[in-house]
Scaffold this active site. Structure first.
Site, short mmCIF file in Angstrom:
data_model
loop_
_atom_site.label_atom_id
_atom_site.label_comp_id
_atom_site.label_asym_id
_atom_site.label_seq_id
_atom_site.Cartn_x
_atom_site.Cartn_y
_atom_site.Cartn_z
N TYR A 138 -12.97 -12.81 -1.42
CA TYR A 138 -12.22 -11.85 -0.60
C TYR A 138 -11.02 -12.55 0.02
CZ TYR A 138 -11.77 -8.19 3.06
OH TYR A 138 -11.34 -7.19 3.90
N LYS A 184 -11.27 -9.65 -4.32
CA LYS A 184 -10.93 -8.47 -3.53
C LYS A 184 -9.62 -8.86 -2.85
CE LYS A 184 -12.11 -5.52 0.37
NZ LYS A 184 -13.01 -5.28 1.52
#
Length: 350
Positions: free
Chosen positions: A181, A209
């Site tokens: 992420y 992400k």
């Protein structure tokens, strides 16, 4: 699969009452936990499957009045997600307020989700931390209770060097399949392109992400690096123009069917119609607006774990107009209310 045996003695209602009755035999409870490593073949199957997911929801955690988890409301939310095309959930992410949970709560919610719904959707536990040791321990626990993959963050606040960042990310991916992420607005440190280029060949790397925009996503996907958009307002174009696999969405907590439609095929008109909703959903740091919306729609108790508080009355009035325009697409919503300030409960200790 390994089985452990725990002996639990039966205890009387009080010490006096207990002393008046003969002792009872202990009963045996069997508890299952996965202790053996998953084979490389099985892991590859999982990795290849998850890489193709189009819509995952960073799912909200609803609360009871005392600040504990409201599992009934949580289960209803998960069931709405499944019924409207969501393929996976992030449990205990920023949206789900993992940062406000103890690790015991965190792992319990992962276990609850995967054991009830793991056959119907992919369960990804947010077990990342700025401490490598803590991330490894939490991730090990998450996989032990059955999660399919983890979400991992780069070390925030106590930032490290690029060499340290590489070692941290490799260490957590060694535990099992992971989405990495990148959200520098929260961590204060970007994960640079060259670090991503180094780690994406790891067999447990699922993808990024990515919250820094579609230009970067397109640059990654052109190199074969899998990505999900972390920005709802950019997700349609990320999916259909920049090569993203899909989105890890906040807004899909509220309108999962519409987000599913946007990820399934291009629809610029629908995407344009949702921009006002996206804008309102992020008018304050996430998950403030989502928590407020779920309360206004009657989908969660109006209970906030501090330091989060609901949107102002003015923002709730604005949001009510927007939410009512989408009400038929909000599963379980019978009415949208602005609500009074006195209806909200704030919990500091839980």
């Amino acid at each position: 699969m390994s089985l452990s045996q725990i002996r639990i003695p039966r205890v009387g209602a009080s010490s006096m009452r207990a002393s008046m009755v003969p002792p009872t035999r202990a009963r045996t409870v069997r508890v299952s936990a996965s202790l053996l490593p998953i084979s490389a073949k099985a892991t590859k199957i999982t990795v290849d499957r998850i890489k193709k997911l189009k819509l995952m929801t960073a799912v909200k955690t609803p609360y009871l009045a005392n600040g504990k988890f409201d599992l009934r409301a949580y289960d209803e939310l998960i069931e709405h997600q499944i019924a409207h095309g969501v393929e996976g959930v992030i449990v205990g992410g920023t949206t789900g307020e993992g940062q406000l949970m103890s690790w015991d709560e965190h792992v319990m919610l992962i276990a609850h989700t995967v054991n009830i719904y793991g056959k119907d959707l992919t369960v990804i536990g947010n077990t990342g931390s700025n401490s490598t040791s803590e991330a490894l321990h939490a991730t090990e626990q998450g996989f032990a209770v059955g999660m399919h993959a983890s979400l991992q963050i780069n070390p925030y606040y106590g930032k490290t060097s690029m060499a340290g960042l590489r070692k941290h990310l490799v260490a957590v991916m060694d535990e099992g399949p992971a989405i990495i992420y990148n959200v520098p607005g929260r961590t204060g440190q970007d994960i640079p392109n060259d670090v991503v280029a180094d780690i994406f060949k790891h067999p447990n790397f699922l993808g990024m992400k990515e919250c820094t925009g579609n230009a970067r996503i397109k640059a990654y996907t052109s190199q074969g690096i899998n990505c999900w958009s972390g920005n709802d307002d950019e997700a349609h174009d990320a999916r259909h123009e920049s090569g993203a696999a899909g989105v890890i969405s906040v807004t899909s907590n509220v309108v999962p069917g519409l987000m599913c439609a946007l990820m399934t095929k291009p629809d610029k008109e629908l995407n344009a119609s949702m921009q006002e909703l996206y804008s309102w959903m992020f008018c304050e740091p996430n998950p403030i607006a989502l928590n407020t919306a779920m309360s206004m729609c009657g989908l969660a108790n109006p209970v906030f774990r501090l330091p989060y508080v609901p949107l102002s009355t003015g923002q709730r009035e604005k949001g009510a107009v927007i939410l009512k325009s989408f009400q038929k697409h909000i599963p379980g919503c019978k009415e949208v209310r602005v609500m009074d300030d006195t209806e909200f409960t704030f919990v500091g200790r839980h």
